[in-house]
Write a protein that holds these residues in place. Structure first.
Motif, PDB file in Angstrom:
ATOM      1  N   LYS A   1       0.837  -1.208   0.000  1.00 50.26           N
ATOM      2  CA  LYS A   1       0.000   0.000   0.000  1.00 50.26           C
ATOM      3  C   LYS A   1       0.872   1.258   0.000  1.00 50.26           C
ATOM      4  N   ALA A   2       1.900   1.253   0.837  1.00 53.56           N
ATOM      5  CA  ALA A   2       2.783   2.421   0.917  1.00 53.56           C
ATOM      6  C   ALA A   2       3.494   2.660  -0.415  1.00 53.56           C
ATOM      7  N   GLU A   3       3.953   1.598  -1.039  1.00 53.85           N
ATOM      8  CA  GLU A   3       4.626   1.726  -2.334  1.00 53.85           C
ATOM      9  C   GLU A   3       3.645   2.202  -3.409  1.00 53.85           C
ATOM     10  N   PHE A   4       2.426   1.724  -3.359  1.00 56.76           N
ATOM     11  CA  PHE A   4       1.377   2.159  -4.281  1.00 56.76           C
ATOM     12  C   PHE A   4       1.182   3.672  -4.172  1.00 56.76           C
ATOM     13  N   ILE A   5       1.077   4.171  -2.954  1.00 58.19           N
ATOM     14  CA  ILE A   5       0.877   5.609  -2.742  1.00 58.19           C
ATOM     15  C   ILE A   5       2.097   6.396  -3.205  1.00 58.19           C
ATOM     16  N   ARG A   6       3.285   5.891  -2.919  1.00 63.52           N
ATOM     17  CA  ARG A   6       4.501   6.576  -3.385  1.00 63.52           C
ATOM     18  C   ARG A   6       4.530   6.671  -4.905  1.00 63.52           C
ATOM     19  N   ARG A   7       4.165   5.596  -5.573  1.00 61.90           N
ATOM     20  CA  ARG A   7       4.161   5.590  -7.040  1.00 61.90           C
ATOM     21  C   ARG A   7       3.088   6.536  -7.593  1.00 61.90           C
ATOM     22  N   LEU A   8       1.949   6.598  -6.933  1.00 63.36           N
ATOM     23  CA  LEU A   8       0.903   7.529  -7.368  1.00 63.36           C
ATOM     24  C   LEU A   8       1.400   8.973  -7.257  1.00 63.36           C
ATOM     25  N   ALA A   9       2.096   9.263  -6.171  1.00 65.30           N
ATOM     26  CA  ALA A   9       2.649  10.607  -5.999  1.00 65.30           C
ATOM     27  C   ALA A   9       3.711  10.894  -7.057  1.00 65.30           C
ATOM     28  N   ASP A  10       4.538   9.909  -7.357  1.00 63.18           N
ATOM     29  CA  ASP A  10       5.575  10.075  -8.378  1.00 63.18           C
ATOM     30  C   ASP A  10       4.967  10.318  -9.755  1.00 63.18           C
ATOM     31  N   ALA A  11       3.749   9.827  -9.957  1.00 61.14           N
ATOM     32  CA  ALA A  11       3.063  10.027 -11.238  1.00 61.14           C
ATOM     33  C   ALA A  11       2.442  11.421 -11.346  1.00 61.14           C
ATOM     34  N   GLY A  12       2.501  12.185 -10.252  1.00 59.00           N
ATOM     35  CA  GLY A  12       2.013  13.558 -10.298  1.00 59.00           C
ATOM     36  C   GLY A  12       0.704  13.820  -9.595  1.00 59.00           C
ATOM     37  N   LEU A  13       0.117  12.803  -8.984  1.00 56.25           N
ATOM     38  CA  LEU A  13      -1.131  13.018  -8.240  1.00 56.25           C
ATOM     39  C   LEU A  13      -0.810  13.742  -6.936  1.00 56.25           C
ATOM     40  N   THR A  14      -1.588  14.758  -6.621  1.00 57.48           N
ATOM     41  CA  THR A  14      -1.287  15.601  -5.457  1.00 57.48           C
ATOM     42  C   THR A  14      -2.300  15.462  -4.325  1.00 57.48           C
ATOM     43  N   THR A  15      -3.398  14.759  -4.573  1.00 61.52           N
ATOM     44  CA  THR A  15      -4.362  14.459  -3.516  1.00 61.52           C
ATOM     45  C   THR A  15      -4.611  12.960  -3.559  1.00 61.52           C
ATOM     46  N   ILE A  16      -4.088  12.247  -2.563  1.00 67.64           N
ATOM     47  CA  ILE A  16      -4.161  10.786  -2.546  1.00 67.64           C
ATOM     48  C   ILE A  16      -4.778  10.347  -1.224  1.00 67.64           C
ATOM     49  N   GLU A  17      -5.988   9.868  -1.269  1.00 64.44           N
ATOM     50  CA  GLU A  17      -6.667   9.426  -0.044  1.00 64.44           C
ATOM     51  C   GLU A  17      -5.995   8.142   0.426  1.00 64.44           C
ATOM     52  N   ALA A  18      -5.393   8.214   1.608  1.00 62.85           N
ATOM     53  CA  ALA A  18      -4.462   7.164   2.021  1.00 62.85           C
ATOM     54  C   ALA A  18      -5.111   5.955   2.683  1.00 62.85           C
ATOM     55  N   THR A  19      -6.071   6.193   3.591  1.00 62.76           N
ATOM     56  CA  THR A  19      -6.623   5.090   4.363  1.00 62.76           C
ATOM     57  C   THR A  19      -7.851   5.582   5.115  1.00 62.76           C
ATOM     58  N   SER A  20      -8.365   4.733   5.978  1.00 59.95           N
ATOM     59  CA  SER A  20      -9.516   5.096   6.811  1.00 59.95           C
ATOM     60  C   SER A  20      -9.264   4.644   8.241  1.00 59.95           C
ATOM     61  N   PHE A  21      -9.596   5.523   9.178  1.00 55.11           N
ATOM     62  CA  PHE A  21      -9.449   5.196  10.592  1.00 55.11           C
ATOM     63  C   PHE A  21     -10.776   4.675  11.143  1.00 55.11           C
ATOM     64  N   VAL A  22     -11.310   3.707  10.432  1.00 50.22           N
ATOM     65  CA  VAL A  22     -12.530   3.031  10.845  1.00 50.22           C
ATOM     66  C   VAL A  22     -12.130   1.847  11.725  1.00 50.22           C
ATOM     67  N   HIS A  23     -13.060   1.343  12.512  1.00 47.20           N
ATOM     68  CA  HIS A  23     -12.750   0.187  13.358  1.00 47.20           C
ATOM     69  C   HIS A  23     -12.399  -1.011  12.469  1.00 47.20           C
ATOM     70  N   PRO A  24     -11.308  -1.702  12.776  1.00 51.18           N
ATOM     71  CA  PRO A  24     -10.867  -2.840  11.949  1.00 51.18           C
ATOM     72  C   PRO A  24     -11.951  -3.893  11.730  1.00 51.18           C
ATOM     73  N   LYS A  25     -12.880  -4.003  12.661  1.00 48.47           N
ATOM     74  CA  LYS A  25     -13.964  -4.980  12.534  1.00 48.47           C
ATOM     75  C   LYS A  25     -14.779  -4.732  11.279  1.00 48.47           C
ATOM     76  N   TRP A  26     -14.961  -3.472  10.914  1.00 52.68           N
ATOM     77  CA  TRP A  26     -15.842  -3.139   9.800  1.00 52.68           C
ATOM     78  C   TRP A  26     -15.121  -3.193   8.455  1.00 52.68           C
ATOM     79  N   VAL A  27     -13.873  -2.772   8.424  1.00 49.46           N
ATOM     80  CA  VAL A  27     -13.102  -2.822   7.166  1.00 49.46           C
ATOM     81  C   VAL A  27     -11.722  -3.393   7.488  1.00 49.46           C
ATOM     82  N   PRO A  28     -11.609  -4.721   7.538  1.00 46.89           N
ATOM     83  CA  PRO A  28     -10.331  -5.343   7.919  1.00 46.89           C
ATOM     84  C   PRO A  28      -9.169  -4.934   7.017  1.00 46.89           C
TER      85      PRO A  28
END
Length: 314
Positions: free
Chosen positions: A41-68
């Motif tokens: 996931k971290a490498e995916f985000i780094r590559r997206l940034a390297d491609a020029g994307l400047t707003t990258i929604e990284a993750t969600s701080f939801v309870h792990p039970k709901w979105v493992p």
């Protein structure tokens, strides 16, 4: 043959530049059955940034039970330093506890996720629409106290798999309430991909009439009926300059089984560049990133543009 770039032919009246709100790392991956390793996931985000994307929604701080799939938010977010001062990393927070977790890690852009319909609010948030807005109120207030940018997602804006067609006035009412909480930005979600251009224009016009400026609106289309780019073009004609998209067309919605993939970022960029609209995105790098991610997931990318630019991606 193509050189990987469309011929540029501008259309009068469209925006000169569009900001792409990339959701692949969060919305795109959240419904994956197999847990994607945090380092991928971290490498995916780094590559997206390297491609020029400047707003990258990284993750969600939801309870792990709901979105493992997003249970590693505390581990992932600190790994994303060094992407550059111009890269924003919004995170989704469902409630005050989620906000506290995000702020503790230095998040400066957060999003809350509401529904225009009662059935989806009950299934996704286990609350009524009014109760969900009440839950968001202290979250937004606290974020604004800390000068944190707040995006309000509004799902089921064009149709609901249980309730059917959603009246424009109903969407506008909930959208106005969401903005009244203090959100800086509103993202209109076509969660099951049933919108058409006239419907999009009608909703945008009514929102303007109710005091929601076009500059505060983003659009989030799914491609269930192949309408995502047509709907995006309609939004551009209205003046919208923020468009949500997911690299490689990843994603859906775990609480709405009829929700197919998001608009692929590459397909969006191909159209925008063909219109002469600036995005700051390197399409070749982005396509290579999505092809790489498809390999990590063990299946071809659903993006038509990725497939066209990557002959081995099949």
């Amino acid at each position: 043959m193509t050189d990987g770039l469309p011929m540029e032919v501008s259309v009068p009246g469209l925006p000169a530049r569009v900001r792409i709100h990339e959701v692949g790392a969060r919305d795109g991956l959240q419904n994956e059955k197999e847990v994607v390793p945090t380092e991928v996931k971290a490498e995916f985000i780094r590559r997206l940034a390297d491609a020029g994307l400047t707003t990258i929604e990284a993750t969600s701080f939801v309870h792990p039970k709901w979105v493992p799939q997003l249970a590693d938010a505390e581990d992932l977010f600190p790994r994303l330093g060094g992407l550059g001062d111009g890269v924003a990393l919004p995170v989704l927070v469902p409630n005050e506890r989620g906000l506290e977790r995000a702020l503790a890690l230095g998040a400066r852009r957060i999003a809350v996720f509401g529904s225009a319909t009662e059935t989806f609010a009950a299934r996704n948030l286990n609350r009524t629409v009014a109760e969900s807005l009440a839950m968001f109120e202290p979250v937004v207030a606290r974020a604004k106290e800390d000068e944190v940018h707040v995006r309000g997602y509004l799902s089921m804006c064009f149709g609901d798999p249980w309730e059917g067609k959603v009246p424009v006035h109903q969407v506008v009412r909930v959208a106005r309430q969401l903005m009244d909480l203090g959100c800086d930005e509103l993202s209109l979600g076509d969660t099951i991909g049933v919108a058409t251009p006239g419907h999009v224009l009608a909703l945008l016009a009514r929102l303007n009439e109710e005091g929601v400026p076009t500059s505060a609106i983003g659009v989030h289309f799914h491609d269930t009926y192949g309408q995502a780019l047509a709907n995006t073009f309609a939004a551009l004609e209205h003046g919208v300059t923020t468009v949500d998209a997911s690299a490689g067309g990843l994603g859906g919605c775990p609480y709405a089984k009829s929700a197919t993939g998001n608009l692929a970022t590459e397909d969006l960029v191909w159209m925008l560049h063909g219109l002469g609209i600036e995005t700051g995105v390197d399409l070749d790098r982005l396509s290579a990133t999505s092809a790489w991610m498809a390999g990590q997931l063990g299946r071809p990318s659903p993006s038509r543009t990725v497939r066209a630019l990557s002959p081995k991606e099949s």
